[in-house]
Design a protein around this motif. Sequence first.
Motif, PDB file in Angstrom:
ATOM      1  N   ASP A 110       0.853  -1.186   0.000  1.00 43.16           N
ATOM      2  CA  ASP A 110       0.000   0.000   0.000  1.00 43.16           C
ATOM      3  C   ASP A 110       0.893   1.242   0.000  1.00 43.16           C
ATOM      4  OD1 ASP A 110       0.566   1.016   2.722  1.00 43.16           O
ATOM      5  OD2 ASP A 110      -0.555  -0.723   3.425  1.00 43.16           O
ATOM      6  N   PRO A 111       0.360   2.427  -0.337  1.00 46.19           N
ATOM      7  CA  PRO A 111       1.187   3.626  -0.484  1.00 46.19           C
ATOM      8  C   PRO A 111       2.035   3.952   0.742  1.00 46.19           C
ATOM      9  CG  PRO A 111      -0.954   4.016  -1.450  1.00 46.19           C
ATOM     10  CD  PRO A 111      -1.033   2.679  -0.776  1.00 46.19           C
ATOM     11  N   ILE A 112       1.497   3.762   1.942  1.00 44.51           N
ATOM     12  CA  ILE A 112       2.273   4.075   3.151  1.00 44.51           C
ATOM     13  C   ILE A 112       3.479   3.153   3.255  1.00 44.51           C
ATOM     14  CG2 ILE A 112       2.221   4.070   5.669  1.00 44.51           C
ATOM     15  CD1 ILE A 112      -0.685   4.979   5.516  1.00 44.51           C
ATOM     16  N   LYS A 113       3.279   1.872   2.977  1.00 39.64           N
ATOM     17  CA  LYS A 113       4.397   0.921   3.037  1.00 39.64           C
ATOM     18  C   LYS A 113       5.375   1.148   1.893  1.00 39.64           C
ATOM     19  CE  LYS A 113       1.991  -2.712   5.603  1.00 39.64           C
ATOM     20  NZ  LYS A 113       1.475  -4.117   5.573  1.00 39.64           N
ATOM     21  N   GLN A 114       4.863   1.544   0.729  1.00 38.92           N
ATOM     22  CA  GLN A 114       5.758   1.894  -0.379  1.00 38.92           C
ATOM     23  C   GLN A 114       6.679   3.037   0.018  1.00 38.92           C
ATOM     24  OE1 GLN A 114       3.272   2.856  -3.721  1.00 38.92           O
ATOM     25  NE2 GLN A 114       2.989   0.718  -4.347  1.00 38.92           N
ATOM     26  N   ALA A 115       6.096   4.097   0.574  1.00 41.64           N
ATOM     27  CA  ALA A 115       6.883   5.271   0.960  1.00 41.64           C
ATOM     28  C   ALA A 115       7.902   4.921   2.033  1.00 41.64           C
ATOM     29  CB  ALA A 115       5.955   6.385   1.437  1.00 41.64           C
ATOM     30  N   GLU A 116       7.498   4.131   3.026  1.00 41.90           N
ATOM     31  CA  GLU A 116       8.415   3.724   4.084  1.00 41.90           C
ATOM     32  C   GLU A 116       9.576   2.926   3.510  1.00 41.90           C
ATOM     33  OE1 GLU A 116      10.492   2.583   7.414  1.00 41.90           O
ATOM     34  OE2 GLU A 116       9.111   4.262   7.113  1.00 41.90           O
ATOM     35  N   SER A 119      12.001   5.070   1.420  1.00 38.40           N
ATOM     36  CA  SER A 119      12.771   6.050   2.190  1.00 38.40           C
ATOM     37  C   SER A 119      14.151   5.537   2.585  1.00 38.40           C
ATOM     38  CB  SER A 119      12.004   6.467   3.450  1.00 38.40           C
ATOM     39  OG  SER A 119      11.941   5.402   4.389  1.00 38.40           O
ATOM     40  N   LEU A 345       2.443   4.638  -8.331  1.00 41.24           N
ATOM     41  CA  LEU A 345       3.304   5.104  -7.244  1.00 41.24           C
ATOM     42  C   LEU A 345       2.995   6.537  -6.828  1.00 41.24           C
ATOM     43  CD1 LEU A 345       6.699   3.657  -8.574  1.00 41.24           C
ATOM     44  CD2 LEU A 345       5.016   2.566  -7.073  1.00 41.24           C
ATOM     45  N   ALA A 348       2.523   7.262  -2.978  1.00 44.42           N
ATOM     46  CA  ALA A 348       3.793   7.147  -2.262  1.00 44.42           C
ATOM     47  C   ALA A 348       4.685   8.350  -2.560  1.00 44.42           C
ATOM     48  CB  ALA A 348       4.498   5.853  -2.637  1.00 44.42           C
TER      49      ALA A 348
END
Length: 435
Positions: A110-116, A119, A345, A348
């Motif tokens: 999901d977008p939050i996990k993609q961004a994490e 990073s 993406l 994210a």
Amino acid sequence: MLNHSEPAFYLDGVKYQSHHFTLPLNYDDYTSTPDHVSVYVRELVKVENSDLDLPYLVYFQGGPGFPAARPLSNSGWLKRALDQYRVILLDQRGTGLSSPITTQTIQHLDPIKQAEYLSHFRADNIVRDAEAIRKHFSVDKWAIIGQSFGGFCSLTYLSLFPESLLASYITGGIPSISRNIDDVYHATYKRTLDKNNEFFARFPRAQELCDRIANSLLDHSVTLPNGQIFTVEQFQQMGICFGMAGGPEELYFQLETAFVDVNGQQELGYGFLNYVLSQQAHLTNPLYAILHEAIYCQHNASKWSAHRVRESYPQFNHQKGAPLRFTGEMVYPWFFDQLETLKPLKAAAELLAEKSDWPNLYNTEQLAKNTVPVAAATYVNDMFVEFDFSRETLKAIPSSKAWMTSEYEHNGLRVDGEKILSTLISMAEDIKAIQ
């Protein structure tokens, strides 16, 4: 740590040996975040030197988001390097064979996990990967060479692990270590305007051709071979080539053949459209778009800096009837609306653009007492890395020396690598001699 090594092969008198390592995703919190990445390196040594105890030289690729080169011959900067080093070609995490980041590989998150996850793919962790590999090889110290973004990684290495380095060679990659990201893009837009002026002055038909192409995109729906709608904004991005030797000439020759006659009507030809698609590196290397602005962030958010700063330069905001001006290496939020492989993406990317707790990439106190010989080729007309900022940074780093030249564009190492690396090695030896 070491996952496996592959059987060696030989090419043009050089032994090629591949190694795969399993390393932490997050070095700062490995116990609670035990995820890992695979990191790939290729070790090169001249066949006649295979049994010699040579020092190592690690190459950091430009980008971010691109793998190390796959050299086909013993030539260029590599030829000079192999005279005295074993060379390590590092696929930076997220690229090549190092847990590659593509829409395919992370779209299940999901977008939050993609961004994490994303990073953890900046210079600080790229350098920590290299340092872990150095320890595995039981190398006391090694030298590093960084091209463009690879030079940014080099300054991070000098900040974090200076005791591990024999010397640092940098080509077209000395960033500001303290300025705000908006300063970077103000400088970049000014350089890009200069390059536009040079291009249109040099090729008398270029403006007419560019305006015809822009008008065609505004008046008709044009698709690229992958089915993606081709827009004026995408066309403007082709100005990235202005920063490379040979780039303006190649673009102009493509412009000349952009239109074909179809039943008496002029339209953009498949050959030109296919060329445009081939130049959209973001499609295959999404890290280039996702983290490009983050490489300038230390405890601050980018907030789409290039997009915001662009409003100060209305020449780039094309309107029908106005002369088209090309942009360059800038990253914009519309990438994630228009470029097919970036669309999944988008969320994210928005989260990362708002991320303000990026850790420091540079230790100014450590750099201010640097003793590692740093030899840097800084290009006066560099479109991507502001020359004045490079000089500013080098003034604050002892044991550094700059070769300031207008002979090369940003891709000087690719064009004349043997001469450039030879010069930098001699400069580093001079620095060490007077320490």
